[in-house]
Scaffold this motif. Structure first.
Motif, mmCIF file in Angstrom:
data_model
loop_
_atom_site.group_PDB
_atom_site.id
_atom_site.type_symbol
_atom_site.label_atom_id
_atom_site.label_comp_id
_atom_site.label_asym_id
_atom_site.label_seq_id
_atom_site.Cartn_x
_atom_site.Cartn_y
_atom_site.Cartn_z
ATOM 1 N N THR A 63 0.944 -1.154 -0.101
ATOM 2 C CA THR A 63 0.025 0.091 -0.125
ATOM 3 C C THR A 63 0.839 1.095 -0.054
ATOM 4 O O THR A 63 0.395 2.241 -0.668
ATOM 5 C CB THR A 63 -0.785 0.007 1.170
ATOM 6 N N ASP A 68 -1.717 3.704 -1.857
ATOM 7 C CA ASP A 68 -3.008 3.441 -1.636
ATOM 8 C C ASP A 68 -3.515 3.909 -0.426
ATOM 9 O O ASP A 68 -3.315 2.872 0.843
ATOM 10 C CB ASP A 68 -3.272 1.809 -1.826
ATOM 11 N N ALA A 69 -3.965 5.206 -0.162
ATOM 12 C CA ALA A 69 -4.499 5.815 1.189
ATOM 13 C C ALA A 69 -5.465 4.810 1.930
ATOM 14 O O ALA A 69 -5.265 4.343 3.038
ATOM 15 C CB ALA A 69 -4.755 7.014 1.117
ATOM 16 N N LYS A 70 -6.389 4.224 1.243
ATOM 17 C CA LYS A 70 -7.476 3.569 1.771
ATOM 18 C C LYS A 70 -6.965 2.216 2.181
ATOM 19 O O LYS A 70 -7.229 1.688 3.435
ATOM 20 C CB LYS A 70 -8.440 3.308 0.759
ATOM 21 N N GLY A 71 -6.068 1.480 1.274
ATOM 22 C CA GLY A 71 -5.813 0.346 1.931
ATOM 23 C C GLY A 71 -4.472 0.447 2.952
ATOM 24 O O GLY A 71 -4.421 -0.433 3.752
ATOM 25 N N TRP A 73 -4.754 2.579 5.566
ATOM 26 C CA TRP A 73 -5.579 2.693 6.789
ATOM 27 C C TRP A 73 -6.463 1.341 7.073
ATOM 28 O O TRP A 73 -6.486 1.037 8.244
ATOM 29 C CB TRP A 73 -6.739 3.823 6.638
ATOM 30 N N GLN A 74 -6.817 0.813 6.125
ATOM 31 C CA GLN A 74 -7.369 -0.880 6.668
ATOM 32 C C GLN A 74 -6.208 -1.445 6.983
ATOM 33 O O GLN A 74 -6.509 -2.432 7.932
ATOM 34 C CB GLN A 74 -7.814 -1.333 5.211
#
Length: 568
Positions: A63, A68-71, A73-74
Motif C-alpha cells: 500500500t 494506496d491511502a485507503k488500503g 488505513w485498512q
C-alpha cells in the motif's frame, strides 16, 4: 572437578530427567500438566500471530509503494486488532509460565528439603561427601535457576521449532528461484533464501559453540566460589562474639578478601569469555538485519517482487534465522543451565550416598538401656572403641570419661543412631533425649526455644517454673520475644535452656554430651540434683571431664583409646 564435569556432560540429559521427573509424576501432575498445556498452547498462539503479522507486512508495504491511502488505513486497523490479540496472548503466556515456575520451585524445594533432612542427611553429608559444598545454596538458588531455565529454554526451543516449521514454507515460496551462470551453464536454485538462512544460522551456531564452550565450566566454578564467599560471611555473623573476643578482625578480613578475590578472578575470566562471545553474537545478529535485504534486493530491482514482498521475505528470513539461532542467543543460559544441573545432580548423589549409609538403629526397650558388641571407628577407619557392652537399668546413671580424642562424644553419636562408622546393637526406650555440648537455638520466641522440638504450646507458669529451676528466672518475662537468642544468651545459658527442655520432656533416657561444660560447678551440681530429683527413674548417661560429676553417677566408663575401655 574436571572429571565430574566430564561425567555430567555424558549424563546431562539423564541427570536432567532424574531431577525433573519427580514433579511431573507427583500428586500435582494434573495441575502442572494443565498449566504446561496452557503455556504451550499460548506459545503456539504467539507463533500463529507472527505468521499473521508476516502476511500483513506484504499488504502494508505494498500500500505504501502503491500510494494506496485507503488500503493503508485498512492495514492499520487490521494491525491494531492483531496487536491487541498478540498482547493478550503474550501477557497470559508469561503469567502462566511464571505461575508454573513458582509451583514447580515450591514442590522441588520442599522435596529437596525433605531429602536433606531425612535420615540426618544434613549431618551425614558433611561426613561422607566433601564434594557437595554449600547445600543451602543448591536448595535456595540452584533449584530456582533449574526451574526457570528449564521452562524458559524448553519453551524457547518449542517456539523455535514451530516457528521454523511455520515460516520455512513461507520463505521457500516467497524467495523464488535464483538463476546464475557458471561454467558455461545457467544454474537455478529454488527457494534460495531458505538455504541462505540455513547456512547463515549453521555458521553462526558453530562459531558460537566454539567461542562459548568454556562458559560451562566457568559458570559452574563461579557458583561454587560465590557460595563459598557467602558461607564465610555467614560464619562471621554466627561467630561474632568469639571473633570479637579474639580480636580476629584482621584474620577474618584476610579470609573474606581471599575468598572474594577468588570470586573476582573467576568472574573476570567469565566476563572476558562472555565479551568475546558478545562480540560475535552482536555482530552476527546485526548482520542478520541487513543480510536478507542484500540477498533479496536484486529481485526487487529486477521488478520480480514488490516492496511488500521484499519486506515479507525479510520478516520470514528473520523468523527462520531466529528459530535456527536458538543456540546462539541462548548459549549463556545453556551454560548456566548445565552448571546448575551438574551441581544439583552432585547434591542428589551425595544425599543418596549419605542416606544409604547404615547406622545402628536402636531396638525398642522398656526401662533399660543395652549396648552390645559396639565397635566405634573414625571416618578413616581407626578404631576408637571395640567390643563395648553395658546395660543400664531404670534410675542408673553412667559417667563416660577419658582423655580427649578417645571416642567419648563419638560413642554418644553412635548410641543416638547418627554415626555411620560403627557396628553393634543398642536398645532403649523411644523417648530418649540427647543433649549436645552446644545446644541448638532455633529462630523464634523464647517459648519456642524452650519447647523445641515440640510444637505444642506450654503455659507461662510452667515455663517460668522451668526457668527458675535452671537458674534463669530473669528470662521469665521474655517468653514471647523474638530475638537472636544464640547470640544473646551465653553458652552456659544456652546449656541451661537445654536442661530446661529435658525437664519439660521428662524422657526415660537422658544423654548429656558435656552438656554442662560451660556452667560453673555450683550451678552444674544444682542442675544435676534437679535432674535426679525431677526425673528419678530416668537412665542418665553423661560425658564430662570434671571429677565433681562422679558424685551424681553410680556407673562409670573409662575410654582409654585405641579400642580399650574399662567399665565399673
Amino acid at each position: 572437578m574436571d572429571q565430574e564435569q566430564r561425567i555430567s556432560k555424558r549424563e546431562l540429559f539423564r541427570n536432567f530427567w532424574r531431577l525433573a521427573k519427580p514433579y511431573w509424576v507427583s500428586e500435582e501432575r494434573w495441575r502442572a500438566g494443565a498449566l504446561l498445556a496452557a503455556v504451550v498452547a499460548l506459545s503456539l498462539g504467539i507463533v500463529y500471530m507472527n505468521v499473521q503479522f508476516n502476511a500483513w507486512y506484504s499488504v502494508f508495504y505494498n500500500t505504501l509503494q502503491n500510494l494506496d491511502a485507503k488500503g493503508f488505513w485498512q492495514a492499520i486497523v487490521k494491525f491494531t486488532w492483531l496487536a491487541g490479540i498478540y498482547i493478550v496472548i503474550a501477557v497470559y503466556a508469561n503469567y502462566l509460565q511464571q505461575l508454573l515456575e513458582i509451583r514447580w520451585r515450591r514442590w522441588m524445594t520442599e522435596h529437596f528439603n525433605q531429602r536433606w533432612l531425612d535420615h540426618q542427611g544434613y549431618y551425614r553429608l558433611q561426613l561422607t561427601d566433601k564434594e557437595t559444598d554449600n547445600p543451602d545454596q543448591r536448595i535456595a538458588e540452584d533449584i530456582n535457576q533449574f526451574v526457570s531455565l528449564t521452562l524458559g529454554l524448553s519453551l524457547g526451543l518449542l517456539r523455535s521449532v514451530v516457528t521454523f516449521v511455520s515460516f520455512v514454507s513461507i520463505l521457500w515460496a516467497l524467495s523464488g528461484p535464483l538463476s546464475f551462470a557458471f561454467a558455461g551453464r545457467t544454474w537455478e536454485i529454488q527457494g534460495y533464501m531458505l538455504w541462505v538462512a540455513l547456512i547463515y544460522a549453521a555458521v553462526g551456531t558453530a562459531i558460537t559453540i566454539w567461542i562459548g564452550k568454556p562458559l560451562v565450566g566457568l559458570n559452574f566454578e563461579q557458583q561454587r566460589r560465590e557460595a563459598n564467599f557467602r558461607f564465610a560471611l555467614i560464619r562471621v555473623r554466627e561467630n561474632a562474639e568469639s571473633i570479637a573476643l579474639y580480636e580476629g578482625e584482621r584474620q577474618e578480613a584476610h579470609t573474606l578478601r581471599t575468598r572474594f578475590q577468588h570470586v573476582l578472578a573467576n568472574a573476570l575470566t567469565l566476563i572476558g569469555r562472555q565479551k568475546r562471545l558478545s562480540w560475535f553474537t552482536t555482530f552476527w545478529g546485526q548482520l542478520a538485519i541487513i543480510f536478507p535485504m542484500l540477498v533479496g534486493a536484486p529481485r526487487l530491482f529486477a521488478k520480480e517482487i514488490q516492496l511488500g514482498g521484499l519486506m515479507q521475505i525479510v520478516n520470514a528470513f528473520g523468523k527462520v534465522y531466529d528459530s535456527l539461532e536458538f543456540v546462539i542467543s541462548s548459549f549463556n543460559s545453556l551454560a548456566v543451565w548445565k552448571a546448575v544441573i551438574d551441581r544439583l545432580a552432585l547434591f542428589e548423589r551425595g544425599l543418596f550416598k549419605a542416606g544409604a549409609l547404615a547406622v545402628i538403629a536402636p531396638a525398642p526397650a522398656e526401662e533399660r538401656f543395652d549396648a552390645a558388641a559396639l565397635e566405634v571407628r573414625k571416618p578413616d577407619g581407626r578404631v576408637l572403641l571395640a567390643d563395648l557392652a553395658f546395660s543400664l537399668q531404670r534410675g542408673e546413671r553412667l559417667l563416660v570419661q577419658g582423655l580427649s580424642g578417645t571416642g567419648k562424644s563419638t560413642l554418644l553419636r553412635t548410641l543416638a543412631g547418627i554415626w555411620p562408622f560403627a557396628q553393634g546393637r543398642t536398645a532403649y526406650p523411644d523417648d530418649a533425649l540427647f543433649l549436645s555440648q552446644r545446644p541448638y537455638m532455633p529462630l523464634g520466641t523464647l517459648r519456642e526455644l524452650l519447647c523445641y522440638p515440640r510444637e505444642v504450646a506450654v503455659d507461662d507458669a510452667t515455663l517460668a517454673e522451668l526457668l527458675h529451676k535452671v537458674h534463669l528466672p530473669h528470662l521469665a518475662g521474655r517468653l514471647d520475644e523474638v530475638d537472636s537468642w544464640s547470640h544473646i544468651l551465653s553458652l552456659g545459658e544456652q546449656q541451661r535452656i537445654a536442661i530446661a527442655r529435658a525437664l519439660l520432656e521428662r524422657p526415660q533416657v537422658l544423654v548429656l554430651d558435656e552438656a554442662t561444660s560451660s556452667i560453673d560447678e555450683p550451678t552444674e551440681s544444682a542442675l544435676y540434683q534437679t535432674l535426679i530429683r525431677d526425673l528419678p527413674g530416668a537412665i542418665m548417661i553423661s560425658v564430662g571431664h570434671r571429677s565433681s560429676l562422679r558424685a551424681f553417677h553410680n556407673r562409670f566408663l573409662d575410654c582409654q583409646g585405641e579400642g580399650r575401655w574399662a567399665l565399673s
